[in-house]
Design an enzyme around this catalytic site. Sequence first.
Site, PDB file in Angstrom:
ATOM      1  N   HIS A   1       0.847  -1.189   0.000  1.00 52.95           N
ATOM      2  CA  HIS A   1       0.000   0.000   0.000  1.00 52.95           C
ATOM      3  C   HIS A   1       0.880   1.236   0.000  1.00 52.95           C
ATOM      4  O   HIS A   1       1.833   1.334   0.769  1.00 52.95           O
ATOM      5  CB  HIS A   1      -0.899   0.003   1.235  1.00 52.95           C
ATOM      6  CG  HIS A   1      -1.726   1.242   1.379  1.00 52.95           C
ATOM      7  ND1 HIS A   1      -1.618   2.108   2.450  1.00 52.95           N
ATOM      8  CD2 HIS A   1      -2.679   1.784   0.572  1.00 52.95           C
ATOM      9  CE1 HIS A   1      -2.469   3.109   2.305  1.00 52.95           C
ATOM     10  NE2 HIS A   1      -3.118   2.947   1.173  1.00 52.95           N
ATOM     11  N   SER A   2       0.587   2.186  -0.894  1.00 52.21           N
ATOM     12  CA  SER A   2       1.273   3.470  -0.930  1.00 52.21           C
ATOM     13  C   SER A   2       2.786   3.275  -1.097  1.00 52.21           C
ATOM     14  O   SER A   2       3.233   2.603  -2.020  1.00 52.21           O
ATOM     15  CB  SER A   2       0.922   4.254   0.339  1.00 52.21           C
ATOM     16  OG  SER A   2       1.367   5.585   0.261  1.00 52.21           O
ATOM     17  N   LEU A   3       3.586   3.824  -0.181  1.00 54.88           N
ATOM     18  CA  LEU A   3       5.040   3.693  -0.284  1.00 54.88           C
ATOM     19  C   LEU A   3       5.476   2.235  -0.218  1.00 54.88           C
ATOM     20  O   LEU A   3       6.487   1.852  -0.819  1.00 54.88           O
ATOM     21  CB  LEU A   3       5.715   4.490   0.843  1.00 54.88           C
ATOM     22  CG  LEU A   3       7.251   4.509   0.849  1.00 54.88           C
ATOM     23  CD1 LEU A   3       7.796   5.180  -0.404  1.00 54.88           C
ATOM     24  CD2 LEU A   3       7.781   5.196   2.103  1.00 54.88           C
TER      25      LEU A   3
ATOM     26  N   SER B   1       4.201  -0.214  -1.732  1.00 52.48           N
ATOM     27  CA  SER B   1       4.196  -0.789  -3.083  1.00 52.48           C
ATOM     28  C   SER B   1       5.464  -0.409  -3.841  1.00 52.48           C
ATOM     29  O   SER B   1       6.002  -1.199  -4.618  1.00 52.48           O
ATOM     30  CB  SER B   1       2.954  -0.316  -3.858  1.00 52.48           C
ATOM     31  OG  SER B   1       2.996   1.090  -4.066  1.00 52.48           O
TER      32      SER B   1
ATOM     33  N   PHE C   1      -1.649  -1.149  -4.083  1.00 55.13           N
ATOM     34  CA  PHE C   1      -2.856  -0.411  -3.709  1.00 55.13           C
ATOM     35  C   PHE C   1      -2.504   1.059  -3.499  1.00 55.13           C
ATOM     36  O   PHE C   1      -1.618   1.378  -2.696  1.00 55.13           O
ATOM     37  CB  PHE C   1      -3.461  -0.962  -2.404  1.00 55.13           C
ATOM     38  CG  PHE C   1      -3.725  -2.439  -2.407  1.00 55.13           C
ATOM     39  CD1 PHE C   1      -4.237  -3.058  -3.539  1.00 55.13           C
ATOM     40  CD2 PHE C   1      -3.461  -3.220  -1.294  1.00 55.13           C
ATOM     41  CE1 PHE C   1      -4.482  -4.428  -3.551  1.00 55.13           C
ATOM     42  CE2 PHE C   1      -3.700  -4.580  -1.288  1.00 55.13           C
ATOM     43  CZ  PHE C   1      -4.213  -5.190  -2.426  1.00 55.13           C
TER      44      PHE C   1
END
Length: 734
Positions: free
Chosen positions: A352-354, A356, A499
Site C-alpha cells: 500500500h502506498s510507499l 508498493s 494499492f
Amino acid sequence: SPTRVSRGPCGSIMSAGEQQQAQPPAPTAPEELEAANGYEAVVPHWFYCKVTDSRERWTPFSAQDSERLEEAHGSGRDKEDLVVPTSGGRYDVHLKKRQRVAVYWEEEVSEVRRCTWFYKGDKDNKYIPYSETFSEELEEAYMIAVTLDEWKKKLESPNREIIILHNPKLMVHYHPVATSDDWGSTPTEQGRPRTVKRGVENIAAEIPNGEPLQIDHLVFVVHGIGPACDIRFRSIIQCVNDFRNVSLSMLQAHFKKAQEQQQIGRVEFLPVNWHSSLHSTGVDVDLERITLPSINRLRHFINDTILDVFFYNSSTYCQTIVDTVASEMNRLYQLFLQRNPLFKGGVSIAGHSLGSLILFDLLTNQKAAPKEDEHGEEGSRTTSSNRGIEEVKEILKKLELSEYCDVFEKEKMDRQALFLCTEKNLKEMGIPLGPRMKILHYISSKTEMQRGAEPGSPLQHDMDSTDDGRNCQYRDIGLGQVSANYPQLNYKPTIFFAFGSPIGMFLTVRGVKRINPNYSLPTCKGFFNIFHPFDPVAYRIEPMIIPDLEFEPMLLPHHKGRKRMHLGKANGSPSPPALGSCCSPQPATDPSCLSELKEGLTRMSVDLKNNLLGSLRVAWQSFTRAPLPAVEGASTDAEAEAEAGVEKQPDTKPDETPPAVKEEASLINVGRLNGGNRIDYVLQEKPIESFNEYLFALQGHLCYWESEDTVLLVLKEIYQTQGITLDQPLPGSQ
C-alpha cells in the site's frame, strides 16, 4: 450472610462436572432429583481479553477454536504447557498460563478465560466474564438451587460484591456501597444492579464459525508511510485483519461452489511492518533535537509519517527499509512453512502506498535463476547462447567487422562475454589493432550509457540493444533508484498487487519516461495497480508503456454486480463509454444505489458519533489557521459538475455499451509487465463519495483494507492461477 458453596475434601472448589465424577456410577437420589428438576451443566466458551486504550474487551474465540480448547482442557493436559493454535494458526494459546500469544508479529499477550458466567459492564453494556474460579462457585450454587428448588441465593465475589440468584431467569450483581463506617461493614445489595447471565448463548455474543483449515495461497502485505494505515489510525496488523475477514466473506459469496466441492480453503494474509524498525534506529531522537517547538502536533505527525518518503530516498535509511522488508518476508515465509508443512500453494505480495514502491524496487532487483526460465532448462540455455552469439554478430556487422564473426563464434563469445573483454583478450584471439580499437570503443561508450543504472539491472539489455536506436527511448527501470544492496527473496512471487501506489510518479521523477513493453519483473509474472479514483497518492502505470494511446483504466466491477454513480471526469476517473455496461451511469433512483448511499450516510454518522475522526479533526485544525480559498476555488467547477450530474441523472437511462467496445478496452496490449494483461484497475466510487471528491480524497487513499471490490479482484486473480473461477462472472469483469 451469603450462602457458601460446597468444597472438595482438600478445600478446593469442585465444579458440577467434578461432583458428578466423584459420585458412584450407580444412580443415586441426588442424580435422579437433578434429572427430574431439569439441571443441565453449562456449556463453556473460551474468550480472550484485548486491552485497547486501557479498556478491556473480551472477545469470543470462534466456535471451532473454542471446541479445540475445550477438548484440550477436558483431556486434563492443561496442567502441562500445552499449546493450541487458534485464529487460523496466527495465535497460540498456552493453556496452562491461560495466555494468547501472536505467532508472526509482536503483540501484547492476551489473557484467556474459559467462560460460563457473565455480568453486564458499566460503560458499553458489554458482558464481561467472571473468573473461572468464581464461575465454578456460581455454577455450583446454581446447580444446588435448581436441584433443591431453593432460590434467593446470595454469593460474595472476590471483590466483595454481591450476586443474588432470584430464579433461573433473574440473577443480579450489586456493587458494594461505601458507608461512613467502612472499617468492617458487610457488603449489601444496595446500588445499581447489573444483569448476570449463565452461558454464552444468553449474552448475544457474535461467535464466528472459524476459518477453513486448508490454506491455498499466502500473501504478504507491506504498509506505507507512518505507523497508522487507515483513517481510524489503526496499525497494519488490524487493517490486514479486516482485509482477511473481507476475503473470507467474499469466498463464501463468490466461490461457494468451489468451497462445497472442497476445491479451495482460504488465502492467508500476513502483515509486514518496517516502520518500527526504521524508527528504532535512533533517528527520532536526532530529529527531536532539531524540531522547532511550535505547532508541535503537526511537526510530530510529519516526523512520524511524511518523512518516511525522505528516509526511503536516503541511501542509509533506504538500505534499512529494504533489508527489513525482505528479511521480514523471508522470516515469515520460513515460519509459515514450519507451521504448515503440507502447504503447497504459491506466494504473492501486496503493498500500500510507499510499501508498493518498496516492493517494486525489490522485485526489479531480483535475480531469476537460469533453470527457472519459462522455456525450460536445456532449451533455455541453448536458445540464450545462440541469441547471444547472434547479438555479437549484429554488433560486429554494425562496426563493419563481419569478417571476424567466425572467430567470435568459435570462442563461443556472447554479448555478456564481449563486454568483459580486455584488449589483451582480443589480441589473444588474433584481432588486429584497428578492429580491437573499434570494439573497445563500442564497449566503453555503452558502459558510459549504463552508468546511471546499477550493474546487472533488469533492463540493462534495453540500453545495450543492438537495434538501430529503436530502444534508445527506453531507460533502465532501475534508473534513479537509491544506491542500495537489494536483498533476494526466498521465493518467487506469483502476483504483485499495488494499492494506491505512487510507483508511476517515482519512476517519472527518477527519469524513466517509458517502460519497455517487453519488460517483466524477473521473478514475478503478475502485476496489478489498483487505485481509488480520488486517491491523491495513486498514479497509473499503463500510459508509461503506451504513451501514444489514450485509454481508461479497467473498471473494477461491484462485488454484488451493481452499478455505482460515476460523476468524476478527472484523469484516472472512469469514463462510462470506454469500459462497457459495468460503468454506465446509474440512475439516482435505483434502489440498490440508494441503499448504498443510505449505508454510507449511516456509517459516516456512526463514525462521527464514536468520535473516530476526532484526532484527524484536531490535526486538521492545527494545520490550517484560515480557510483554504485555493482548494475551494478549485473544487467549484467539480462541485457544479457533480450537482449538474445529480440533477440530470434521474432522466438518464443506463446505456449498454456494445460488447465490441468492452472487448476492445480489455484487449489493449500493455506489454509483458502483467503477462500481456491489463495493469491499471480503478475502483468505483461510492455514491456518497461522488458528492465531493476533495472531501473524500484522504479516505480514497485509505479505503483498500475494507474494500470488497479490491479483495474480490485479489482472490479472483489468485485462484485463476489455480484454474478456479468465480461462481458467476460479475457484470463488466474480464
